[in-house]
Design a protein around this motif. Sequence first.
Motif, PDB file in Angstrom:
ATOM      1  N   GLU A  41      54.341 -69.871  69.176  1.00 44.79           N
ATOM      2  CA  GLU A  41      54.930 -70.351  70.426  1.00 44.79           C
ATOM      3  C   GLU A  41      54.268 -71.625  70.936  1.00 44.79           C
ATOM      4  O   GLU A  41      54.812 -72.312  71.809  1.00 44.79           O
ATOM      5  CB  GLU A  41      54.849 -69.263  71.508  1.00 44.79           C
ATOM      6  N   ASP A  59      55.633 -77.065  68.760  1.00 44.43           N
ATOM      7  CA  ASP A  59      56.927 -77.659  69.086  1.00 44.43           C
ATOM      8  C   ASP A  59      57.527 -78.226  67.795  1.00 44.43           C
ATOM      9  O   ASP A  59      57.079 -79.253  67.287  1.00 44.43           O
ATOM     10  CB  ASP A  59      56.747 -78.763  70.128  1.00 44.43           C
ATOM     11  N   ARG A 102      60.552 -79.365  67.426  1.00 50.30           N
ATOM     12  CA  ARG A 102      61.622 -80.346  67.644  1.00 50.30           C
ATOM     13  C   ARG A 102      61.292 -81.723  67.068  1.00 50.30           C
ATOM     14  O   ARG A 102      62.161 -82.343  66.436  1.00 50.30           O
ATOM     15  CB  ARG A 102      61.940 -80.443  69.138  1.00 50.30           C
ATOM     16  N   THR A 155      50.487 -80.368  64.872  1.00 52.51           N
ATOM     17  CA  THR A 155      51.831 -80.930  64.711  1.00 52.51           C
ATOM     18  C   THR A 155      52.062 -81.400  63.277  1.00 52.51           C
ATOM     19  O   THR A 155      53.120 -81.150  62.687  1.00 52.51           O
ATOM     20  CB  THR A 155      52.035 -82.115  65.677  1.00 52.51           C
TER      21      THR A 155
END
Length: 325
Positions: free
Chosen positions: A59, A62, A64, A121
């Motif tokens: 969670e 990210d 996206r 990331t």
Amino acid sequence: MSHPVLQALLPVVILIAIGYYIGKKHWVSANGTKDLSNVVFLVLAPALLFRTMSNVHLEDIDFRPVLVYFAAMWLVFGAVLWKLHFTRRAAVLGLASTFSNTLMIGVPLVSLTYGEEGLVTLFALVSLHAFVMLTMVTIVLELALELENARHGKAPKQRRSITTRLVGLGHTLFKAAKASLLHPVPLPIVCGLLFAQTGLKLPSVIDQPLQLLGAAFSPVALLLVGASLAVTTLGGHLRVALLLVGMKNLFHPLVLALLGLALGFSGVPFAVMVLTASLPIGANVYLYAIRYKVAEQEVVAAVALSTMLGLFTVALVMLLVGYLP
């Protein structure tokens, strides 16, 4: 010397230069370089990847920006494929225009620039990078090979049915997907993430050796990059190599930046994706060129030149990334 771009990039340049000197002095033989590469990929990288992701919860990631990265990659790859027509050479050069050296150069650079947040990331991308891109390019190459054989009358003497062809293609894709998933890069990332979801902590007797091995990854990997450059020649393919460098090091991150800005992306995850898109061409492209017997020398020259000029193009992209929201 206090500029953040210099602070992040200068250690990378120095270590690559030292590796280049080592290679030129033949302090490491060709076989020694291969052995060192095995240590980096099979020991040091998995230790770093697993330990970093073993404390990350899904969670908190990210995904996206990762999706935007793949969207930009498909746009650039598709543009190359359209320009050079649907051939094996177009597919390999398209891969060279989009496949970044995310591990050996990306990890040290992102770590120095953005720290742990940036690495999380980057590793989210790396976990899917090879699987998505190499599976995609395998589909394109296999279809292109079928079309080329049909055009030049090289189809098998016994005409294969559509079903047989589809089964053969499916088998090839399965092998490519399996190899990508069981690769020593995405596998420890997935294992680390799965471990993190249990809520357990690594015991210190395991965590400390992993920490030491992971810390050794960046310097050893960069020395290996330099040593590899020392024994690489550009040959007579400078023009194509320069075009590929322009596509990979500059055009790819430009497309990604414009697409991300249009969609309202900002912050460290987006900056990491743009920086990753500007990285030099990854070595996996050469493996595909060899496997499909096309553009081998052009790709060798492009990988070497992309890495050499990448020291300047990445610096330029890093400066411009500083102006992103």
